[in-house]
Design a protein around this motif. Structure first.
Motif, PDB file in Angstrom:
ATOM      1  N   THR A   9       1.973  10.622  -0.515  1.00 49.00           N
ATOM      2  CA  THR A   9       0.532  10.836  -0.387  1.00 49.00           C
ATOM      3  C   THR A   9      -0.183  10.463  -1.680  1.00 49.00           C
ATOM      4  O   THR A   9      -1.221   9.799  -1.664  1.00 49.00           O
ATOM      5  CB  THR A   9       0.232  12.302  -0.009  1.00 49.00           C
ATOM      6  N   ALA A  10       0.384  10.872  -2.798  1.00 46.42           N
ATOM      7  CA  ALA A  10      -0.211  10.533  -4.096  1.00 46.42           C
ATOM      8  C   ALA A  10      -0.183   9.026  -4.328  1.00 46.42           C
ATOM      9  O   ALA A  10      -1.164   8.450  -4.821  1.00 46.42           O
ATOM     10  CB  ALA A  10       0.522  11.261  -5.211  1.00 46.42           C
ATOM     11  N   ALA A  13      -2.848   7.422  -2.240  1.00 46.63           N
ATOM     12  CA  ALA A  13      -4.169   7.712  -2.808  1.00 46.63           C
ATOM     13  C   ALA A  13      -4.449   6.857  -4.039  1.00 46.63           C
ATOM     14  O   ALA A  13      -5.535   6.281  -4.174  1.00 46.63           O
ATOM     15  CB  ALA A  13      -4.274   9.193  -3.163  1.00 46.63           C
ATOM     16  N   VAL A  14      -3.478   6.753  -4.930  1.00 42.84           N
ATOM     17  CA  VAL A  14      -3.676   5.975  -6.160  1.00 42.84           C
ATOM     18  C   VAL A  14      -3.836   4.494  -5.846  1.00 42.84           C
ATOM     19  O   VAL A  14      -4.722   3.821  -6.393  1.00 42.84           O
ATOM     20  CB  VAL A  14      -2.502   6.219  -7.150  1.00 42.84           C
ATOM     21  N   THR A  16      -4.825   3.171  -3.022  1.00 40.91           N
ATOM     22  CA  THR A  16      -6.109   3.000  -2.328  1.00 40.91           C
ATOM     23  C   THR A  16      -7.244   2.959  -3.347  1.00 40.91           C
ATOM     24  O   THR A  16      -8.130   2.102  -3.263  1.00 40.91           O
ATOM     25  CB  THR A  16      -6.340   4.148  -1.318  1.00 40.91           C
ATOM     26  N   ALA A  17      -7.206   3.869  -4.308  1.00 35.40           N
ATOM     27  CA  ALA A  17      -8.243   3.884  -5.348  1.00 35.40           C
ATOM     28  C   ALA A  17      -8.229   2.579  -6.138  1.00 35.40           C
ATOM     29  O   ALA A  17      -9.291   1.998  -6.419  1.00 35.40           O
ATOM     30  CB  ALA A  17      -8.032   5.071  -6.285  1.00 35.40           C
ATOM     31  N   ASP A  50       2.729   2.696   5.113  1.00 41.98           N
ATOM     32  CA  ASP A  50       1.969   2.965   3.886  1.00 41.98           C
ATOM     33  C   ASP A  50       0.935   1.871   3.638  1.00 41.98           C
ATOM     34  O   ASP A  50      -0.193   2.156   3.230  1.00 41.98           O
ATOM     35  CB  ASP A  50       2.896   3.098   2.687  1.00 41.98           C
ATOM     36  N   TRP A  53      -2.023   2.456   5.930  1.00 43.18           N
ATOM     37  CA  TRP A  53      -2.838   3.578   5.448  1.00 43.18           C
ATOM     38  C   TRP A  53      -3.712   3.158   4.268  1.00 43.18           C
ATOM     39  O   TRP A  53      -4.903   3.456   4.224  1.00 43.18           O
ATOM     40  CB  TRP A  53      -1.960   4.758   5.029  1.00 43.18           C
ATOM     41  N   ILE A  54      -3.105   2.456   3.306  1.00 44.84           N
ATOM     42  CA  ILE A  54      -3.847   2.013   2.127  1.00 44.84           C
ATOM     43  C   ILE A  54      -4.977   1.078   2.540  1.00 44.84           C
ATOM     44  O   ILE A  54      -6.111   1.197   2.070  1.00 44.84           O
ATOM     45  CB  ILE A  54      -2.909   1.341   1.106  1.00 44.84           C
ATOM     46  N   LEU A  57      -7.814   3.092   4.536  1.00 52.13           N
ATOM     47  CA  LEU A  57      -8.586   3.948   3.622  1.00 52.13           C
ATOM     48  C   LEU A  57      -9.440   3.115   2.664  1.00 52.13           C
ATOM     49  O   LEU A  57     -10.584   3.479   2.366  1.00 52.13           O
ATOM     50  CB  LEU A  57      -7.642   4.863   2.842  1.00 52.13           C
ATOM     51  N   THR A  58      -8.912   1.997   2.206  1.00 50.44           N
ATOM     52  CA  THR A  58      -9.676   1.108   1.322  1.00 50.44           C
ATOM     53  C   THR A  58     -10.897   0.551   2.038  1.00 50.44           C
ATOM     54  O   THR A  58     -12.003   0.550   1.489  1.00 50.44           O
ATOM     55  CB  THR A  58      -8.794  -0.058   0.822  1.00 50.44           C
TER      56      THR A  58
END
Length: 165
Positions: A9-10, A13-14, A16-17, A50, A53-54, A57-58
């Motif tokens: 998950t981390a 998130a990273v 994606t950011a 993954d 998901w990335i 979310l992006t």
């Protein structure tokens, strides 16, 4: 098991950011962005789930900043198709040059499919779609070229990170 979920998950998130920041940072250069190369590399290194998901979310996050419309849904759908197709075809080779060429072709296909989606969304007829796609061809070529250039760089970075962890 729980540590693995937290780590994944981390990581999502990273990354994606990072993809969001790079997309927004290069917003002045139309279609010259590393995110397509990143999504495709993530599919190879991290796995299909993954990567999807990335990507989703992006596109949602940057859509909120750049302007949210039904086209964001089209971007997510078309990117998902491109990532899955690329992942399937990439299993045939490990050659970085061939994979880079495949990423450029994937970017061109993305441009064509997003034009089809836009045409359906905005009601272009067959002739209107062709004119719309041809008008966007220089942007698709820039997208393909930048993806071709960014992909080996992203792969090198991901392999370095993966060997350290």
């Amino acid at each position: 098991m729980r540590k693995n979920i937290i780590y994944r998950t981390a990581l999502i998130a990273v990354l994606t950011a990072l993809a969001c920041v790079l997309r927004l940072w290069l917003v002045a250069l139309p279609n010259v962005k590393p995110i397509t190369a990143m999504f495709l590399a993530f599919a190879l290194v991290l796995g299909l789930t993954d990567s999807l998901w990335i990507m989703a979310l992006t596109m949602l996050a940057t859509g909120l900043i750049l302007g949210f419309s039904p086209l964001v849904a089209g971007q997510i759908i078309v990117y998902a198709l491109i990532i899955m197709l690329f992942k399937s075809l990439a299993q045939l080779t490990a050659n970085l040059g061939i994979l880079s060429l495949l990423t450029a072709l994937s970017a061109m296909l993305y441009g064509c499919l997003i034009s089809v989606f836009s045409g359906l969304l905005y009601g272009f007829g067959p002739g209107g779609f062709l004119a719309y796609w041809l008008a966007g061809l220089p942007f698709d070529l820039a997208h393909a070229l930048s993806t071709f250039i960014f992909f080996p760089i992203v792969m090198l970075i991901l392999k370095q990170i993966k060997t350290r962890h």
